[in-house]
Design an enzyme around this catalytic site. Structure first.
Site, PDB file in Angstrom:
ATOM      1  N   SER A 106      11.518  41.140 -63.404  1.00  0.00           N
ATOM      2  CA  SER A 106      10.285  40.378 -63.235  1.00  0.00           C
ATOM      3  C   SER A 106       9.565  40.656 -61.924  1.00  0.00           C
ATOM      4  CB  SER A 106      10.633  38.894 -63.387  1.00  0.00           C
ATOM      5  OG  SER A 106       9.488  38.148 -63.464  1.00  0.00           O
ATOM      6  N   HIS A 107       9.451  39.640 -61.080  1.00  0.00           N
ATOM      7  CA  HIS A 107       8.696  39.769 -59.828  1.00  0.00           C
ATOM      8  C   HIS A 107       9.574  40.270 -58.690  1.00  0.00           C
ATOM      9  CE1 HIS A 107      10.758  35.999 -60.102  1.00  0.00           C
ATOM     10  NE2 HIS A 107      10.737  35.909 -58.790  1.00  0.00           N
ATOM     11  N   ASP A 117       2.726  40.190 -62.210  1.00  0.00           N
ATOM     12  CA  ASP A 117       4.002  40.621 -61.630  1.00  0.00           C
ATOM     13  C   ASP A 117       4.547  41.850 -62.363  1.00  0.00           C
ATOM     14  OD1 ASP A 117       4.771  39.422 -63.993  1.00  0.00           O
ATOM     15  OD2 ASP A 117       6.605  38.584 -63.167  1.00  0.00           O
ATOM     16  N   ASP A 175       6.636  42.524 -64.804  1.00  0.00           N
ATOM     17  CA  ASP A 175       6.668  42.606 -66.266  1.00  0.00           C
ATOM     18  C   ASP A 175       5.496  41.894 -66.934  1.00  0.00           C
ATOM     19  OD1 ASP A 175       7.732  40.161 -65.442  1.00  0.00           O
ATOM     20  OD2 ASP A 175       8.959  39.931 -67.229  1.00  0.00           O
ATOM     21  N   ASP A 184       4.169  38.810 -66.852  1.00  0.00           N
ATOM     22  CA  ASP A 184       4.061  37.437 -67.351  1.00  0.00           C
ATOM     23  C   ASP A 184       3.503  36.458 -66.318  1.00  0.00           C
ATOM     24  OD1 ASP A 184       6.385  37.485 -65.891  1.00  0.00           O
ATOM     25  OD2 ASP A 184       7.698  36.779 -67.494  1.00  0.00           O
ATOM     26  N   ARG A 185       3.524  36.833 -65.031  1.00  0.00           N
ATOM     27  CA  ARG A 185       2.973  35.935 -64.010  1.00  0.00           C
ATOM     28  C   ARG A 185       1.554  36.348 -63.632  1.00  0.00           C
ATOM     29  NH1 ARG A 185       7.510  34.089 -59.722  1.00  0.00           N
ATOM     30  NH2 ARG A 185       9.167  33.690 -61.218  1.00  0.00           N
ATOM     31  N   LYS A 195       5.210  33.385 -70.881  1.00  0.00           N
ATOM     32  CA  LYS A 195       3.971  33.261 -70.123  1.00  0.00           C
ATOM     33  C   LYS A 195       3.249  34.602 -70.155  1.00  0.00           C
ATOM     34  CE  LYS A 195       6.634  33.531 -65.807  1.00  0.00           C
ATOM     35  NZ  LYS A 195       8.024  33.345 -66.199  1.00  0.00           N
TER      36      LYS A 195
HETATM   37  C1  G16 Z   1      11.524  32.900 -64.533  1.00  0.00           C
HETATM   38  C2  G16 Z   1      11.216  32.014 -65.694  1.00  0.00           C
HETATM   39  C3  G16 Z   1      10.129  31.050 -65.294  1.00  0.00           C
HETATM   40  C4  G16 Z   1      10.546  30.260 -64.075  1.00  0.00           C
HETATM   41  C5  G16 Z   1      10.995  31.167 -62.982  1.00  0.00           C
HETATM   42  C6  G16 Z   1      11.658  30.327 -61.930  1.00  0.00           C
HETATM   43  O1  G16 Z   1      10.351  33.625 -64.222  1.00  0.00           O
HETATM   44  O2  G16 Z   1      10.798  32.773 -66.803  1.00  0.00           O
HETATM   45  O3  G16 Z   1       9.846  30.229 -66.352  1.00  0.00           O
HETATM   46  O4  G16 Z   1       9.500  29.486 -63.565  1.00  0.00           O
HETATM   47  O5  G16 Z   1      11.927  32.104 -63.446  1.00  0.00           O
HETATM   48  O6  G16 Z   1      12.162  31.071 -60.915  1.00  0.00           O
HETATM   49  P1  G16 Z   1      13.142  30.388 -59.893  1.00  0.00           P
HETATM   50  O7  G16 Z   1      14.324  29.862 -60.652  1.00  0.00           O
HETATM   51  O8  G16 Z   1      13.467  31.502 -58.947  1.00  0.00           O
HETATM   52  O9  G16 Z   1      12.382  29.286 -59.230  1.00  0.00           O
HETATM   53  P2  G16 Z   1      10.268  35.217 -64.236  1.00  0.00           P
HETATM   54  O10 G16 Z   1       8.813  35.528 -64.079  1.00  0.00           O
HETATM   55  O11 G16 Z   1      11.083  35.612 -63.027  1.00  0.00           O
HETATM   56  O12 G16 Z   1      10.877  35.663 -65.492  1.00  0.00           O
END
Ligand code: G16
Length: 539
Positions: free
Chosen positions: A112-113, A276, A278, A280-281, A375
């Site tokens: 992801s990010h 980000d 992938d 989704d953000r 997302k």
């Molecule tokens: C993932 C989840 C999101 C969530 C985030 C929280 O995001 O898909 O729904 O808000 O983790 O991150 P943390 O637990 O670090 O606060 P992503 O974009 O990393 O897949």
């Protein structure tokens, strides 16, 4: 030929908030990736007749991981894989392909990010037939299986050519390579009024979209530049690279430095956005203006009826617990169903499937709707552009107008990174134990009204989840404490602060939250326990 490889288990394959996320080098240990994939296959059981979608954000190790995955799927009896060309699929595009083809699940190889490269992170996101990431009950089973794994199956064959669209076979398994972008574009065209967006750009509207050299570049070029007519160069860092060109693909005020510099210049374009790794953000910017993700969710919800796909009404709206309360006021004004879930997109899935909600979002720069079960960064950008096209207002005007109508939730998140897991766990446990005694106490001049853990009882499957600790103050301010679930090592304490105001609308967020920050530090004894006097990252 199918080969059975003897292996020994790893003990750390527990999925967090966004799948299994590890340092790339951890993921590259002998049999590490294979053990985890086999544990998923063993958890699913009979794979005959099963069809999965596969892709990734192009980060380092994606190419190797996808080849291993394909060969393991063939050896385990999977009937068909639908794979993004060259192994690329954004998380939202994968969810779309999964749902459109009514498949049994999807795999996105992405952290992801988190940064990529051999010294960065690698991850595995696994969605089931809902199109969303699996619930904790299933990830717990996979974790249990991973602790006892002794062998995995793999098809011995040369690597599969992923560069050509079309069908082929590996053993009995069918492989279909698809254009990762076209289905996604088609879906966006069904949701939004592309003609009005084309008019916006025809009138000279200017935008910059930062793809951070990750997966969204090709999607953004096709949609914003080629279809909608944004001028060439509107999408920056559009070429997906294994190490993202050294960029940290996290669309926020800390890491989107290149875009922020463009948007803060005197000749800034009208609109700025970033996604980000992938896709989704999303982060939304105006000229010298930042929209907090919590406000963004509230604003999109307020304007739902200007979007063709939502104009006949939406079911309801949901936010994650730490996200500001801004959207709750919009839900009330529009008489919409309203839900608060734990952090993690998977908690929205049941609400969407049971037609309780259409829109949802999180403070962590995620917004989306029930068009898919993840997302969706580009969707959020198109929604904002639609509001601008319809109202003729700037990003700043739209946001200020919102505050005038509903009041403003000053909101920031403070991250204390690199903590020892034992220290972070003890801080949270001790804090939880003392919550009941906080009511009536004063910290930095604020009186605690109530304090309790956040507990979510899923109205659909009856499961109960505890995630985060909330301290509410008299007057509407609050603190939420939680440990991150997406790190690849150590622990990160997130402290989310909110101060709701109906009159003071033009203040500096940092100043408006200063006293609550002091209270938050004091209540959780952050400096005493972690040695940190201030947060590492503020977003
Ligand atoms: C993932 C989840 C999101 C969530 C985030 C929280 O995001 O898909 O729904 O808000 O983790 O991150 P943390 O637990 O670090 O606060 P992503 O974009 O990393 O897949």
């Amino acid at each position: 030929m199918i080969k059975t490889v003897q292996t020994t288990p790893y003990s750390d394959q527990k999925m967090g908030t966004g799948g299994l996320r590890k340092k790339t080098k951890v993921m590259m240990q002998p049999n590490y990736f294979e053990n985890f994939i086999q544990s998923i296959f063993n958890t699913i059981g009979n794979l005959q007749g099963k069809v999965f979608v596969v892709g990734g954000d192009g980060r380092y190790y994606n190419d190797k991981a996808i080849q291993q995955f394909i060969k393991m799927a063939a050896a385990n009896g999977v009937s068909k894989l639908i794979i993004g060309q060259n192994g690329f699929l954004s998380t939202p595009a994968s969810s779309n392909v999964l749902l459109k083809n009514k498949t049994d699940g999807g795999f996105v190889f992405s952290a992801s990010h988190n940064p990529g490269g051999i010294n960065g992170d690698f991850g595995i996101k696994y969605a089931n037939e809902t199109g969303g990431q699996i619930p904790t009950s299933i990830s717990d089973k996979i974790y249990e299986n991973s602790k006892h794994i002794t062998e995995y199956k793999i098809f011995e064959s040369p690597d599969i050519d992923l560069s050509k669209i079309g069908s082929s076979k590996l053993g009995d398994m069918q492989i279909e390579i698809v254009d990762p972008v076209s289905d996604y574009v088609e879906m966006m065209q069904q949701i939004f009024d592309f003609e009005s967006l084309k008019q916006l750009f025809k009138k000279g509207f200017k935008m910059k979209f930062d793809a951070f050299n990750a997966v969204t570049g090709p999607y953004a070029i096709r949609i914003f530049e080629e279809i909608l007519g944004a001028e060439k160069g509107s999408v920056i860092n559009s070429n997906p690279l294994p190490d993202f060109g050294g960029k940290h693909p996290d669309p926020n005020m800390t890491y989107a430095t290149e875009l922020l510099a463009i948007m803060n210049a005197d000749d800034a374009p009208d609109f700025g956005a970033a996604n980000d790794g992938d896709g989704d953000r999303n982060m939304i910017l105006g000229k010298k203006f930042f929209v907090s993700p919590s406000d963004s969710l509230a604003i999109l919800t307020d304007y739902y009826n200007i979007i063709p796909a939502y104009k006949n009404g939406i079911y309801g709206v949901a936010k994650s617990c730490p996200t500001s309360t801004a959207v709750s006021r919009v839900a009330k004004a529009h008489n919409l169903g309203y839900y608060e879930v734990p952090t993690g997109w998977k908690y929205f899935v049941n609400l969407m499937d049971s037609k309780r909600i259409t829109l949802c979002g999180e403070e962590s720069f995620g917004t989306g709707s029930s068009h898919i079960r993840e997302k969706d960064g580009i969707w959020a950008v198109l929604f904002w552009l639609s509001i601008i096209a319809k109202t003729g207002m700037s990003v700043e005007q739209i946001t200020r107008d919102h505050w005038k109508k509903y009041g403003r939730s000053y909101y920031l998140r403070f991250d204390f990174e690199g903590l020892e897991t034992t220290v972070a766990d003890k801080l949270m446990a001790d804090l939880e134990a003392k919550l009941p005694s906080l009511a009536g106490e004063k910290f930095a001049g604020y009186e605690v009204e109530s304090a309790h853990p956040f507990i979510y009882n899923d109205p659909v499957d009856g499961s109960s989840t505890k995630n985060g600790l909330i301290v509410n103050f008299k007057g509407g301010s609050r603190i939420v404490y939680r440990l991150s679930g997406t790190g690849s090592s150590g622990a990160t304490l997130r402290v989310y602060l909110e101060n709701y105001q109906t009159q003071k609308l033009d203040e500096n967020p940092r100043q408006m939250l200063d006293e609550i920050l002091q209270a938050a530090m004091e209540i959780a004894e952050i400096t005493k326990r972690t040695g940190k006097k201030e947060a590492d990252i503020v977003t």
